[in-house]
Structure formats: C-alpha cells, structure tokens
Write a protein that holds these residues in place. Sequence first.
Motif, PDB file in Angstrom:
ATOM      1  N   LEU A  94       0.831  -1.214   0.000  1.00  0.00           N
ATOM      2  CA  LEU A  94       0.000   0.000   0.000  1.00  0.00           C
ATOM      3  C   LEU A  94       0.865   1.262   0.000  1.00  0.00           C
ATOM      4  N   LEU A  95       2.069   1.151   0.556  1.00  0.00           N
ATOM      5  CA  LEU A  95       2.846   2.350   0.863  1.00  0.00           C
ATOM      6  C   LEU A  95       3.194   3.238  -0.343  1.00  0.00           C
ATOM      7  N   PRO A  96       3.486   2.696  -1.545  1.00  0.00           N
ATOM      8  CA  PRO A  96       3.782   3.606  -2.658  1.00  0.00           C
ATOM      9  C   PRO A  96       2.567   4.425  -3.089  1.00  0.00           C
ATOM     10  N   TRP A  97       1.396   4.035  -2.630  1.00  0.00           N
ATOM     11  CA  TRP A  97       0.157   4.782  -2.888  1.00  0.00           C
ATOM     12  C   TRP A  97      -0.102   4.961  -4.387  1.00  0.00           C
ATOM     13  N   GLY A  98       0.170   3.907  -5.151  1.00  0.00           N
ATOM     14  CA  GLY A  98      -0.203   3.897  -6.568  1.00  0.00           C
ATOM     15  C   GLY A  98      -1.610   3.343  -6.711  1.00  0.00           C
ATOM     16  N   GLN A  99      -2.054   3.280  -7.949  1.00  0.00           N
ATOM     17  CA  GLN A  99      -3.415   2.782  -8.210  1.00  0.00           C
ATOM     18  C   GLN A  99      -3.605   1.350  -7.711  1.00  0.00           C
ATOM     19  N   MET A 100      -2.612   0.495  -8.000  1.00  0.00           N
ATOM     20  CA  MET A 100      -2.777  -0.902  -7.616  1.00  0.00           C
ATOM     21  C   MET A 100      -2.652  -1.051  -6.101  1.00  0.00           C
ATOM     22  N   SER A 101      -1.819  -0.211  -5.466  1.00  0.00           N
ATOM     23  CA  SER A 101      -1.715  -0.213  -4.007  1.00  0.00           C
ATOM     24  C   SER A 101      -3.089   0.032  -3.412  1.00  0.00           C
TER      25      SER A 101
END
Lengths: 414, 212
Positions: free
Chosen positions: A139-146
């Motif tokens: 979750l941490l990178p806060w991208g769409q897939m996260s």
Amino acid sequence: MANKIIAWVDRRFPLTSFVKHELTGYPTPRNLSYWWNFGFLAGFVLVLQVVTGIFLAMHYKADVNLSFDSIQHIMRDVNYGWLLRYMHATGASAFFLVIFIHMARTLYYGSYRRPRELLWWTGQGLLILLMATAFMGYLLPWGQMSFWGATVITNLFRATPFVGDQIVIWLRGDFTVGDATLTRFFALHYLFPFLIVGAVVVHLVALHTVKSSNPSGIDLSHKDNIPFHPYFTAKDFYGLGWFLIVYCVFVFFYPDSLMEPANNIPANPMLTPNHIVPEWYFLPFYAILRSVPNMVGGVVAMGLSVMIFAFMPYLDRSRIPGGAHYRPVYRVLVYIFALDMLVLGYVGYTPPTDGTILLGQIAAFVYFMTFLCLPFISKAEENWLLKRGFHPELEALVAAEQSAIALRNGGGVK
Amino acid sequence: MKRHLLAIFVLFSIQAHAGEEGLSHVQVQTSLAAIQRGAETFMGQCHSCHTLKYMHYGDLKHFGMDQHKVDEWRGDQALDAVISSQMSDEAALQSFAKVPPDLSLMTKAREGGPDYVYSYLLGYYTDKDGMTANHVFPATKMPDILGGSMTSDAAQLEAIRKQAGDIVSFLTWVADPHEQERQRLGYYVLAYLMVLTVLLYLVKNRIWSRLK
C-alpha cells in the motif's frame, strides 16, 4: 588476550557453549541437498529487507498527499535511493520465491512429519506474517494498484459474521482506504518484520530440538551427521552466491518486470483500474477466492487454502519412511499440486472470462482434493508398498539404520 | 513434466503481452543526442499542456544537454524549477474538460511501456466522419500533435515516426533517469558476484574434501 576476553564473557554468558551447541557442534545430516539451502536464504532475505526498509523509511512519507512523491524523491534525489527501493521491492518477490521453494522441499521430502510438526506450524505462522507484511507494504507507494488492492482485500473482512462492516472500518480507520489506513499500514509494516524475527528464533529453536530432516526421510545414525559449521556454512554461502546473482539480475536489469504499470499512477479513489491484480505471490490464492461465486465462501476458501498446509502432519497417514522420492503415489500428488499452483497463478493473473473461471474452479477443486484425499491415498499407498516392497535404496537405508541401532543398544545385552 | 511446465510459462508470457497487441515496437535510444532531440520536441509540442513534475530544468543540464537550449526552454524560471506546463489547469479544463496527465512516469505507467506511448502518438487516423481518432486510446482528448493522420507522404511519415521515437526516448529517460547508471553498475556487481561464487564453490569443496 582474545582467550582471556572469551573466558571473561563465558563466566557471565554461555557464549562458547552456545556457539558449540548451535554451530560448530550442531549435528547436521551430511546428505542434505541444495534444497536445504533455502532456509538460510530466507533468513538472509529477511535481513536484507529489514536493512533496506529502515533506510527507505528515513526518506519515505506516509501521507496520502506525499507518499507517491516521496517514492519518486527516493528514486531520483536520494543517493542510491533507486538501489534501495529496487532491492526492497525485488526482495519481497525473492522472499516469497525462497519461502515457496522452502515449503515445496518440506512437502516433497515429508519434513513436516513427526517429530517436526511444531517446526512446520511455526513456519506456517511465519508464512502468514510474511503475507501480512507484504500486503501492507504494497500500500505504501500509494499507486493505483496499491490503493485498489488494499480496498479489495480489506473489503473481504466484510465476510466476518455479524460485525463484518465494523471490522472493515476498524481495519481501515476510515470508511474507505485513506490516510488513516496508509499511516497504520506503515506503522505495522515497520513492526511486523520484528515479529517475524522473533518467530524465526522460535522456528530455529524448534529446528535445533528436532534437528534437520534429510532427503532419505529417516533419521540417520550418528555417524552420518557432521557439524553445521564449517560444512553447511560453506555450502550455504556458496548457494547464497547463486541467489545473489539471480537477485541482482532483477535488481539491476529488470526491476520493473515485477511491478504493475498501474502502480506508477498515483492512487485515485474515483477511478477503478480495468483489472485489479495482486502481486504474483498471491495469485494462486486470489484465483481460489475468485473461483467461489459466493463472497463469504470465497474468503473461507482462500483462508483455508493458506492454512491447510498446517494439517499436513495429520493428513499424511502413511508410516512409510522417506519423502516423495520413495513414495511413488505421493510423488505424483506433489507434482500435480505444483502444476495446479501454476494453473491457479495463471488464472489469478488473467481477467476473468468464462473459460478461465471454469479452469480456476477445476484448479481450486484439485487444490483442495489433493489435501483431502491424502489421508486415504497415503494409507492405500502404505498398504501397497508394504505388500510390494520398498524402494531398494530405502530398504538398504532402513536395514543399515536398524543394524546401527541394534549395535548401539545391543553390545551384549541382546 | 518439464515440457508441461514450459507450456505453462509460454502461455503465461503470451498472456502477459496480450494487452500489448497492436502496439508497434520502438527501439528506445539512450544516446544524449536522441534524448536531447526528444526534449526539444517535447518543449516545443508537449510542454504547452503537459508537465514533468519530477524533473527540473537543472536535471536536463546535469544530464549533459546544451546549456543554451536549457536556458531557452526555462525562460525566466529558475534552473531548479519543476518543468510545469505552460497551460493552467483551469484553461486545460476549459479546453479539454480534463487536465492533461503528467508525463514523468508515462512510459512506465501503461501496459507496453514505451511501445504504448510510441503507438499512441502514431495511432491517429481520420475516421469515416472526417474526425480525428486514435486506435490505441480511443477516449483521448489530445489532438494529433505530430500530424500523422494528416499526411500520406512517406518521407513526412518517416520523419514523424522518428520524432515520436525521440519523444519516447526522452520520456523513458525522464521516467528513470538512473537507468544507465544502474545498468553500468549492474555489470560490475554481477562480475563481482560471479568471481565470489566461484571462490565460495572452491572453499566449499575444500572444506567438504576433509570428509573423505
């Protein structure tokens, strides 16, 4: 001088006896193959992840408005930040690969059998902790897939009876995955590796109580054991060399091959990606989740698919010594299971169509049936082998073992 | 057994590329000349609407691009200013009903990567109603900037293809400015590890030879 210091320490702390007991004198079967290297490798990757992770945490910002940018800051501005991040991201995949091989070895050689049940169960606990840590880290990178991965998976807890909705809100800290979720996942992603370290110590204490299994599947007599150090330290480090070569090929040349392109788009709660896929190491379990049309059923099936390994010591009822090598029927089952995992992984990766849904359901059925039929198959195999006779190699091993035991116990008493 | 595994892996890789069907392949250039040509086209054509929010003008200079060019592009902005677009978000919303996406990570953010961006730039055509459309991204609001749909002249099309290739080379560098450094370091690391592994093998054999 050095001897004096060691003597000083030894009077206050059992240093020499510890090293002797756990390393230089720790008896290890000399016939361990390279499949036994993966426990050491898992420990190595754990250290690698903790070290790179701590340095990443020094530059990372857990805030929905900052985290995506802070990853780019790490990738572009921090000295060798790109190396830290690629090592950590690739390390996650490496960790699962090593653990899956470690588990496959245990299953193939029957290392979960008596007396190693507790060793196997602590390993099962480690697998759950590892999965939780990886999931929260993603979750941490806060991208769409996260964002959408975390949304889908936390949503599954809705299946909890009576308090499902409350549990989901409690997990997320909000009605949707948001800032509260991100900060708590970061806090827990930092905590869990240390729980893993603790659990690894328990795993090792259990291992050093029951000692390593070996390819023959029967406990060897004393003469076939050699000290762990220097023999297996040397062998483990040689294996580590190969591991690092493969790992570095990915880190330096194909670091993006294990990342979803959609995760290079900042999380957008208003826009669902066409196709939400978890990381490769979750794909088989994700496929099982999707194979059950009912959500609660799917969640139960997925949970069971991970936890069912713990039942192996009881599901395998055969008393035939030795691993799959000396048990032809069990060996076929292991291969079917491995193939089935690949099929499930493929199904989990592809967008659902009628064909892949059916394939997924068949594969999920096969997955559970290999476990559920094992008690009957293993018993039938035992009877068959008792009638037909063992593999000649096993026959020889058992005979040698029995004569060794007789020699040790006998000595005239006979 | 092995053949079955192989078949599955083949299936896997085919599937992994399924989303990339219909994309034309582009050879991403890593030379300074190509990247600078791409930067020029970017500054001339794309920059009016698109940002590169993880890039500073100074990064272009630091990479080795012509100082005068960089100064020309940044105008009166500071060297460490972010490469922002010349169009405000409000103006963009008015013209396109959408803010044009930041392009810093574009070559990594789509299935197919650089091939996607390349094919998209060249994917414009004139449909039967005389409207410009794009077969790679039908919902796009961007006009055909390079003009591939407006010409049938072979030499001109070739020039447009080259221009698109340079833009993609530039954007690939922007998405991962440390890639060349990473690969260079990677060769040393692998060479070191191979020597180390051979030595560890010899050490292991030597130690195990005591057993015989």
